[in-house]
Write a protein that holds these residues in place. Structure first.
Motif, short mmCIF file in Angstrom:
data_model
loop_
_atom_site.label_atom_id
_atom_site.label_comp_id
_atom_site.label_asym_id
_atom_site.label_seq_id
_atom_site.Cartn_x
_atom_site.Cartn_y
_atom_site.Cartn_z
N ALA A 1 0.84 -1.20 0.00
CA ALA A 1 0.00 0.00 0.00
C ALA A 1 0.87 1.25 0.00
O ALA A 1 1.94 1.29 0.64
N ILE A 2 0.43 2.27 -0.72
CA ILE A 2 1.16 3.52 -0.81
C ILE A 2 0.65 4.49 0.25
O ILE A 2 -0.55 4.73 0.38
N LYS A 3 1.58 5.07 1.02
CA LYS A 3 1.25 5.97 2.11
C LYS A 3 1.98 7.32 1.92
O LYS A 3 2.96 7.40 1.18
N PRO A 4 1.53 8.37 2.59
CA PRO A 4 2.20 9.68 2.46
C PRO A 4 3.62 9.66 3.01
O PRO A 4 3.95 8.87 3.90
N TRP A 5 4.44 10.55 2.49
CA TRP A 5 5.76 10.80 3.04
C TRP A 5 6.07 12.28 2.83
O TRP A 5 5.53 13.12 3.56
N LEU A 6 6.84 12.64 1.84
CA LEU A 6 7.04 14.07 1.58
C LEU A 6 5.80 14.68 0.95
O LEU A 6 5.57 15.89 1.06
N ALA A 7 5.01 13.88 0.29
CA ALA A 7 3.69 14.32 -0.19
C ALA A 7 2.64 13.90 0.84
O ALA A 7 2.63 12.74 1.28
N SER A 8 1.80 14.82 1.25
CA SER A 8 0.80 14.53 2.27
C SER A 8 -0.47 13.91 1.69
O SER A 8 -1.17 13.18 2.37
#
Length: 551
Positions: A90-97
Motif C-alpha cells: 500500500a502507498i502511504k504519504p511521506w514528503l507528499a501529504s
C-alpha cells in the motif's frame, strides 16, 4: 573490482557455538518498527555510532544514476521519497501529504508537506520535485534505472509552492510504486547542476542522515544524524531524528575478512553473508541475524535472445531443462537460498506459481530439443556441434562471489554437450560487450517489490545499445505481445486485473525461455547483539532509521 577496506580475520576461538539467536524477520517496510522497547524489555536509546561493513561497493552514490542495490543502501539514509510503500504494497504519504489521480491516469497531483528542509538548509517544495524529475529523465544524467521507472513521463509543473502535477504520455498505475523507491528520491535542487561525477560522490537530501563528506571509493561513507528530521512516514518505529548519532560504512568485498571483522569486534554489523557464514552465525552466541528474502528477479542467467546460438528458443529451452539448477544451488549454498522456479522470486507480489513445472530438470527433453535444433554431432571432447561448429556459450561476469556457482553450471552444461566459456572481465569491458550484444550469457538479480520490474527487465525499450546506453534488458527480449501486456498492466487501476496481466507476461517469458532463474537471494544484516531494530524496505534494502545500540 576494488578491494575496499581490508580487515583482519578474526581468530576462530572468538566464536563460541551456542543456541541459535538469529531471528529471521518478516518482510518489514522502510520505516516499520517495534513498540518502543526491545525483546528483552530494554527501551530504545539515542546515541552512538554504528560501524557497518558492506560486501559491495556502489558504483555511484546518486540513486538517480545508479541501478545497483548497493547504491540504494547507501543513498536511502540521505534521501526521502514523495510516497512510501508499506509491507503489503500500500502507498502511504511521506514528503507528499496527499494526492489525486486524473480519470485517464495521465496526471497525478501531489500536495506536499510545508515543513521539510534539505540538510543544506533549502526548503523542500514543488520546484524541487520538478527539478528532480527533470534531472532523472535528462539524457545527460545517464540514468540506468530511475529513468526507466519514469517511462511515459511527459512533464511536471509546480502549480504553487506546495502542489506539483506530474503528467504522463500514457497511463501508468505503477507511478506511485516507482516514486516510493530510493531511485526517485528527492535531492536538493542546488546540487543537481554539479554534474554526474560530483553527484556520484556527494548528494544532499531531506533524510534522517546527511553525509557532508560523501562517498569515497575504497574508503566508504560516513553519516551524521539530521537533528531537524521530523517527517518520517506512517508506520515508523518512532518519530523525530534517527536514534543513532552516526553511521560509518566501509566496503569489504572479501567474505571471510568481512565476517572476521564482525566476529572480532572491528565492526558492529555486516551485510552480504556467505551461505557458510550464514549457517554458522545462526548457531553463534552474541549476534543477531536480520534477514528477509529479496523480492523481484532471482539471481538469473540471461540469454542473448537477439543473436547467436541462444537466439534459437529450442536451444534456450534445452539449456534450461538440461541443467539440474536445484542440485547446484544445494551444492553451492547449502540450502541457505531457495531455488528459483520462475522469472520472479516466489515472495514477489504477483508471482505466478503455475509456471514452476516448466523449470524442472529434464535431461531427456533437453537432449531431444538439441537434436531437433540440429546440434546432433559431437566433437572429440564430447561437445555438441552443428556444421562443424561447437555449441559454445560465452558467459560474462565480473563478480568473484559467483565463481563456485559458475564452475558447477559449466560442468553440468558439459554433460549436456554445451561448452560454457567463463569470461571474468573488468566492468568497463563488461559494459562494452553488453552494449554491442557480444555475449551469450550474462547474469544478475534485481530487487523490486512487485511484478512491474518485468517491464524494466524485459521491455523492448530497455534493450541496451550504443545509442540507448546500458539499459536493463540484458536478455535483449523484444516481443511486441509482451510489450502490449506491460502497457495493459500499466493502464489498469484494478489490482486483480494487473496481476492477471502480469501472470500472462510471466507465462509468455517462460514460453520464450527468456531467462534461466537459479536462486532467490536473501538480504541479510548480521550484527552483534547490542545492535537493535534493523528493518528492511519492501525491496529488501536494510534501513537504519530506527536502529539503536543497547548499553
Amino acid at each position: 573490482m576494488n578491494s575496499g577496506v581490508r580487515f583482519r580475520a578474526a581468530p576462530r576461538r572468538r566464536v563460541v557455538p551456542a543456541v541459535a539467536l538469529g531471528a529471521v524477520l518478516a518482510l518489514a517496510s522502510s520505516c516499520a518498527g517495534g513498540s518502543g522497547s526491545s525483546a528483552d524489555g530494554e527501551a530504545p536509546r539515542d546515541g552512538g555510532t554504528l560501524n557497518l561493513a558492506i560486501g559491495r561497493e556502489p558504483d555511484c552514490l546518486d540513486p538517480h544514476q545508479s541501478p545497483s542495490a548497493a547504491a540504494r543502501v547507501v543513498s536511502r539514509p540521505i534521501v526521502d521519497s514523495l510516497v512510501y510503500q508499506d509491507p503489503k504494497g500500500a502507498i502511504k504519504p511521506w514528503l507528499a501529504s496527499r494526492w489525486t489521480i486524473a480519470a485517464d491516469h495521465k496526471a497525478y497531483t501531489f500536495t506536499l508537506r510545508d515543513d521539510v528542509r534539505f540538510t543544506d538548509g533549502a526548503r523542500f517544495d514543488a520546484a524541487a520535485v520538478v527539478a528532480n524529475l527533470e534531472h532523472i529523465v535528462n539524457p545527460k544524467t545517464k540514468s540506468l534505472l530511475a529513468a526507466s521507472l519514469l517511462t511515459g513521463y511527459e512533464s511536471s509543473r509546480a502549480i504553487d509552492a506546495h502542489t506539483v502535477e506530474i503528467r504522463l504520455k500514457e497511463p501508468s498505475s505503477a507511478l506511485l510504486d516507482a516514486l516510493a523507491t530510493p531511485n526517485l528520491g528527492i535531492e536538493s535542487p542546488a546540487t543537481l547542476t554539479r554534474g554526474n561525477n560530483a553527484l556520484c560522490a556527494t548528494i544532499v537530501g531531506t533524510g534522517p542522515f546527511a553525509s557532508p563528506g560523501g562517498y569515497r571509493q575504497q574508503q566508504g561513507i560516513e553519516y551524521v544524524r539530521n537533528r531537524d528530521y521530523a517527517w518520517a512516514p506512517p508506520g515508523a518505529g518512532h518519530t523525530g531524528p534517527a536514534r543513532l548519532d552516526a553511521i560509518r560504512i566501509r566496503v569489504a568485498p572479501d567474505n571471510s575478512a568481512r565476517y572476521g571483522a564482525l566476529t572480532s569486534g572491528q565492526v558492529d554489523a555486516i551485510t552480504n553473508l556467505s551461505p557458510v557464514n550464514l549457517r554458522e552465525l545462526r548457531t553463534t552466541d552474541g549476534f543477531h541475524l536480520f534477514s528477509v528474502p529479496f523480492p523481484g528477479i532471482p539471481y538469473t542467467y540471461f540469454p542473448n535472445t537477439e543473436k547467436g546460438v541462444l537466439a534459437d528458443v529450442a536451444v534456450r529451452k534445452a539449456f534450461r531443462a538440461g541443467i539440474d539448477w536445484a542440485q547446484i544451488v544445494k551444492n553451492v549454498y547449502f540450502g541457505a537460498y531457495p531455488v528459483a522456479r520462475g522469472v520472479l522470486t516466489s515472495t514477489t507480489f504477483g508471482y505466478d506459481k503455475s509456471q514452476e513445472s516448466a523449470y524442472a530438470y529434464n535431461p531427456t527433453e533437453a537432449a531431444r530439443l538439441l537434436d531437433q535444433a540440429g546440434w546432433t554431432a559431437r566433437d572429440a571432447k564430447g561437445y555438441r556441434t552443428k556444421n562443424g561448429a561447437r555449441l559454445t556459450l560465452r558467459h560474462l561476469w565480473s563478480d568473484p562471489s559467483i565463481e563456485d556457482l559458475a564452475v558447477q553450471i559449466q560442468a553440468a552444461a558439459k554433460e549436456l554437450g554445451i561448452e560454457i566459456v567463463e569470461e571474468n572481465i573488468d566492468e568497463g569491458t563488461y559494459v562494452d560487450r553488453i552494449l554491442s550484444a557480444d555475449y551469450e550469457l550474462a547474469d544478475t538479480n534485481f530487487a523490486s517489490p512487485g511484478p512491474e520490474v518485468l517491464k524494466v527487465l524485459y521491455g523492448s525499450a530497455n534493450v541496451p545499445s550504443p545509442t540507448r546506453g546500458l539499459a536493463n534488458n540484458i536478455s535483449r527480449t523484444a516481443n511486441s505481445e509482451l510489450d502490449k501486456l506491460f502497457l495493459q498492466a500499466a493502464a489498469s487501476d484494478n489490482v486483480t486485473e494487473r496481476l492477471r496481466v502480469y501472470g500472462q507476461a510471466q507465462r509468455q517469458l517462460t514460453a520464450d525461455a527468456a531467462s534461466f532463474p537459479i536462486y532467490s537471494p536473501l538480504s541479510t544484516v548480521a550484527a552483534r547483539s547490542a545492535v537493535r531494530d534493523v528493518t528492511f524496505a519492501i525491496d529488501g534494502s536494510p534501513i537504519f532509521y530506527d536502529t539503536w545500540l543497547s548499553s
